[in-house]
Design an enzyme around this catalytic site. Structure first.
Site, PDB file in Angstrom:
ATOM      1  N   HIS A 291       0.961   5.193   1.204  1.00 24.89           N
ATOM      2  CA  HIS A 291       0.382   6.212   2.091  1.00 24.89           C
ATOM      3  C   HIS A 291       0.441   7.559   1.387  1.00 24.89           C
ATOM      4  O   HIS A 291       1.472   7.915   0.808  1.00 24.89           O
ATOM      5  CB  HIS A 291       1.204   6.368   3.372  1.00 24.89           C
TER       6      HIS A 291
ATOM      7  N   HIS B 226       0.834  -1.196   0.000  1.00 23.80           N
ATOM      8  CA  HIS B 226       0.000   0.000   0.000  1.00 23.80           C
ATOM      9  C   HIS B 226       0.867   1.243   0.000  1.00 23.80           C
ATOM     10  O   HIS B 226       1.963   1.252   0.548  1.00 23.80           O
ATOM     11  CB  HIS B 226      -0.942   0.022   1.215  1.00 23.80           C
TER      12      HIS B 226
END
Ligand code: AMP
Length: 145
Positions: free
Chosen positions: A109, A107
């Site tokens: 951020h 992922h």
């Protein structure tokens, strides 16, 4: 869990992608999902994840899925900057527990930074659900405009 290991299909982001766990969704297409971080380190902290790649980190994703992920990261970063008008914005990604990774599905951020404000502690304080819903609505509206 660290840098090397086996992908766990029960991780929280895999559950969110499958619709088995909730999220404050901001964007979704066939390949990428973006949603609010529920333990935000700043106002507007978002996460962007690949949907089709069972990749724990940047070492494991193929270039095509990575490119699709980053295109959404750039688009959402622009939306955050336009709507929230931070003084800066961090785009970050951690690989392995010693690097700060706590969820083992790749992922990105996106963390808006505001003048004079320090970052909150990573993955620690849950935001007020009403505030998250309000922020989600605000960003969705901006994306639609
Ligand atoms: P990392 O430490 O880089 O693996 O980041 C994981 C991020 O996921 C942290 O910033 C957490 O606050 C966030 N997080 C954990 N669980 C959830 C969840 N259910 N929904 C949204 N964000 C989450």
């Amino acid at each position: 869990m660290s840098l090397h290991g086996t992908y766990d299909a029960q991780n929280i982001f895999a559950q969110i992608i499958r619709g088995e766990a909730p999220c404050y969704k901001l964007y979704e297409d066939e390949d990428v999902l973006a949603f609010l971080d529920v333990f935000p380190q700043s106002y507007g902290h978002c996460l962007v994840v690949p949907k089709r790649a069972a990749a724990r980190n940047i070492l494991e994703i193929d270039a095509d899925n990575l490119a699709k992920l980053m295109a959404v990261v750039q688009r959402l970063t622009r939306v955050l900057v336009d709507e929230l008008e931070p003084a800066g914005v961090q785009v970050a990604q951690f690989n392995g527990a010693p690097a700060g990774q706590t969820v083992f599905h790749l992922h990105m951020h996106i963390v808006p930074r505001y003048a004079g404000e320090t970052l909150g502690v990573h993955a620690s304080v849950k935001a007020d659900p009403a505030a998250l819903a309000q922020l989600q609505a605000r960003l969705l509206q901006r994306m639609a405009s």
